[in-house]
Design a protein around this motif. Structure first.
Motif, mmCIF file in Angstrom:
data_model
loop_
_atom_site.group_PDB
_atom_site.id
_atom_site.type_symbol
_atom_site.label_atom_id
_atom_site.label_comp_id
_atom_site.label_asym_id
_atom_site.label_seq_id
_atom_site.Cartn_x
_atom_site.Cartn_y
_atom_site.Cartn_z
ATOM 1 N N LYS A 110 26.938 -6.113 15.819
ATOM 2 C CA LYS A 110 26.288 -4.686 15.921
ATOM 3 C C LYS A 110 27.400 -3.916 15.203
ATOM 4 O O LYS A 110 27.132 -2.893 14.187
ATOM 5 N N VAL A 111 28.719 -3.933 15.344
ATOM 6 C CA VAL A 111 29.691 -3.101 14.572
ATOM 7 C C VAL A 111 29.588 -3.127 13.044
ATOM 8 O O VAL A 111 29.895 -2.193 12.112
ATOM 9 N N LEU A 112 29.613 -4.498 12.778
ATOM 10 C CA LEU A 112 29.717 -4.752 11.307
ATOM 11 C C LEU A 112 28.400 -4.064 10.515
ATOM 12 O O LEU A 112 28.308 -3.497 9.409
ATOM 13 N N LEU A 113 27.167 -4.490 11.407
ATOM 14 C CA LEU A 113 25.823 -3.920 10.750
ATOM 15 C C LEU A 113 25.842 -2.379 10.345
ATOM 16 O O LEU A 113 25.147 -2.136 9.777
ATOM 17 N N ASP A 114 26.376 -1.734 11.910
ATOM 18 C CA ASP A 114 26.129 -0.283 11.675
ATOM 19 C C ASP A 114 26.890 0.233 10.526
ATOM 20 O O ASP A 114 26.605 1.309 10.096
ATOM 21 N N SER A 115 28.027 -0.387 10.463
ATOM 22 C CA SER A 115 28.904 0.186 9.200
ATOM 23 C C SER A 115 28.500 -0.362 7.720
ATOM 24 O O SER A 115 28.823 0.199 6.657
ATOM 25 N N ASN A 116 28.113 -1.536 7.610
ATOM 26 C CA ASN A 116 27.875 -2.298 6.377
ATOM 27 C C ASN A 116 26.481 -3.001 6.658
ATOM 28 O O ASN A 116 26.404 -4.034 7.110
ATOM 29 N N PRO A 117 25.388 -2.349 6.086
ATOM 30 C CA PRO A 117 24.002 -2.738 6.797
ATOM 31 C C PRO A 117 23.718 -4.187 5.878
ATOM 32 O O PRO A 117 22.831 -4.898 6.095
ATOM 33 N N LYS A 118 24.376 -4.281 4.593
ATOM 34 C CA LYS A 118 23.898 -5.204 3.949
ATOM 35 C C LYS A 118 25.236 -6.232 3.577
ATOM 36 O O LYS A 118 25.755 -6.195 2.133
ATOM 37 N N PRO A 119 25.619 -6.919 4.630
ATOM 38 C CA PRO A 119 27.229 -7.519 4.275
ATOM 39 C C PRO A 119 27.143 -8.602 3.514
ATOM 40 O O PRO A 119 25.956 -9.632 3.367
ATOM 41 N N SER A 120 28.135 -8.973 2.490
ATOM 42 C CA SER A 120 28.282 -10.255 1.908
ATOM 43 C C SER A 120 28.532 -11.138 2.908
ATOM 44 O O SER A 120 29.155 -11.190 3.948
ATOM 45 N N LEU A 121 28.450 -12.536 2.413
ATOM 46 C CA LEU A 121 29.093 -13.700 3.198
ATOM 47 C C LEU A 121 30.544 -13.375 3.543
ATOM 48 O O LEU A 121 30.928 -13.607 4.642
ATOM 49 N N ASP A 122 31.415 -13.015 2.514
ATOM 50 C CA ASP A 122 32.694 -12.679 2.965
ATOM 51 C C ASP A 122 33.005 -11.682 3.885
ATOM 52 O O ASP A 122 33.692 -11.728 4.962
#
Lengths: 156, 291
Positions: A110-122
């Protein structure tokens, strides 16, 4: 000591001892057993909660330190009876087997996607660097996070 | 059934909102209080009964201890600044790249979200990754007590495993890094890529002019009772020409500067050998621009 905080949007008041961890108060006083006690020394990530928007280890915090804080656990991801995109994605992609790490994984997602909606694998690997899973080998968890990102984008 | 609880020892808890209040408490407790910042070391030590303090003084409400600023030719980092904030700070990236490299390979995201730079230094683990980076950057720390403050060069701060020159009534309030004129780097070898303690770590700093080392600093972690400078290596290179041969010869002197132990992570022999390799790589990177 009296500690007041917001837990999944609701006000909580608890009388705690200074030497109680936030994890123990959540589990043993509030009976919120979704917050898991794995290693109890900061290594496994199963006790993850979101504290003022930041994912942290609740086993390494004193409960008194949560005064005035805003805390989200996995119960705060969606309304009872519904699923958030993250929960839906973990179901679709088999992002868990035994389920012990799952609350911590979903809150980290949740925290990752809230700040970065299209995260890379890394980006995903970095965000989950302290979250241990002994079942899946992580591939399904990574796929679940990627799927959750798709579902969130599709919804918008 | 109740979950198994490993209770922490009992202590008085204080959460002062100003530094002066915290300093007064430190004076009152005469070394029988422990400071709580990120808690990522202290709470574990409490659980293991490695420390049983009379009081825990929580610094987290002292907003004035959390800052990153560049002033008077130096970078100043407040004691309560989280590792994540430091790692993501553009000014730290610019002025202290080795520190950012070190933090990037330390612990895990959630630990970095709480852990502080001053906490990493005051905990004084021989394997504290921020220390070698700050040592080559010639950093100092500010120690404050109810009676005044003093600035201590980091090179004189560590006394042994978990031992520093910080006195019972003192609080580390800031870390000061002078603006570097040369380049710096940090290289860590762990058992895994992420979330692991160092088997060995080396930081290097070099200023090169007309093909010669005008200033060179090398520091090591996890290979001695404290993080330390590799003085023989530095001396062997200062004023010398930047060349593969000189770097290789000097790096081998790391073996004289370090005195590692054998533990679960590696043997003393391996640590010694690998430190020389890491020193060579780090020195090449800062003097020849190699990756």
């Amino acid at each position: 000591m009296i500690v007041r905080f917001r837990l999944n949007g609701e006000s909580v008041v608890q009388v705690v001892k200074p030497n109680e961890t936030l994890l123990d108060v959540l589990r043993d006083r509030i009976k919120l057993h979704s917050v898991k006690k794995g290693c109890d020394e900061g290594l496994c990530g199963t006790c993850t909660v979101i504290l003022n928007g930041v994912p942290v280890r609740s086993c390494l915090m004193l409960a008194v330190q949560a005064n005035d804080a805003d805390i989200i656990t996995v119960e705060g991801l969606a309304k009872l009876g519904t699923l958030s995109e993250i929960q839906q994605a973990f179901l679709e992609k088999n992002g868990f087997q035994c389920g012990f790490c799952t609350s911590g994984m979903m809150l980290t997602a949740k925290v990752l996607l809230d700040s970065n909606p299209k995260p890379s694998l890394d980006d995903i690997k970095d965000a989950f660097d302290g979250q241990l899973c002994r079942c899946t080998g992580y591939e399904q968890i990574i796929e679940s996070v990627q799927r959750a990102a798709e579902l969130r984008t599709a919804k918008k | 059934m109740e979950a198994e609880v490993r209770p922490l020892p009992r202590f008085e808890y204080f959460s002062p909102s100003s530094l002066s209040e915290a300093l007064k408490l430190m004076k009152d407790y005469q070394g029988k209080a422990r400071l709580l910042a990120g808690g990522t070391d202290l709470v574990i030590k409490l659980k293991k009964r490695a420390v049983i303090p009379e009081a825990v003084i929580d610094l987290n409400k002292i907003a004035a201890l959390s800052f990153i600023k560049f002033a008077g030719g130096s970078l100043h980092i407040g004691a309560l600044t989280r590792l994540t904030e430091i790692k993501d700070s553009p000014v730290v990236k610019e002025k202290a790249p080795a520190l950012v490299e070190a933090i990037s390979v330390m612990a895990s995201t959630q630990i970095r979200n709480r852990a502080t730079l001053a906490g990493n230094l005051c905990n004084a683990s021989p394997a504290a990754d921020t220390a070698p980076a700050l040592l080559v950057l010639d950093a100092s720390v500010k120690l404050q007590s109810a009676d005044g403050d003093r600035i201590v060069p980091l090179a004189q701060f560590f006394m042994g495993p978990e031992q520093t020159v910080r006195k019972p009534g003192e609080i580390m309030t800031e870390i000061i890094v002078p603006e570097p004129k040369g380049s710096s780097t940090f290289i860590k070898l762990g058992r895994r890529k992420a979330f692991t303690l160092s088997v060995a770590a080396v930081a290097a700093y070099a200023q090169v002019s007309k093909g010669k080392f005008t200033e060179v600093r090398v520091a090591m972690g996890a290979v001695a009772p404290t993080p330390l400078r590799a003085e023989k290596v530095e001396k062997a290179l200062k004023g010398k020409e930047v060349s593969e041969e000189n770097i290789a010869k000097a790096s081998a002197l790391v073996k004289i500067d370090c005195c590692p132990i054998t533990d679960v992570r590696a043997s003393a022999e391996y640590r010694t050998e690998v430190s020389a390799v890491l020193a060579k790589r780090a020195l090449r990177k800062v003097s020849m621009g190699e990756k």
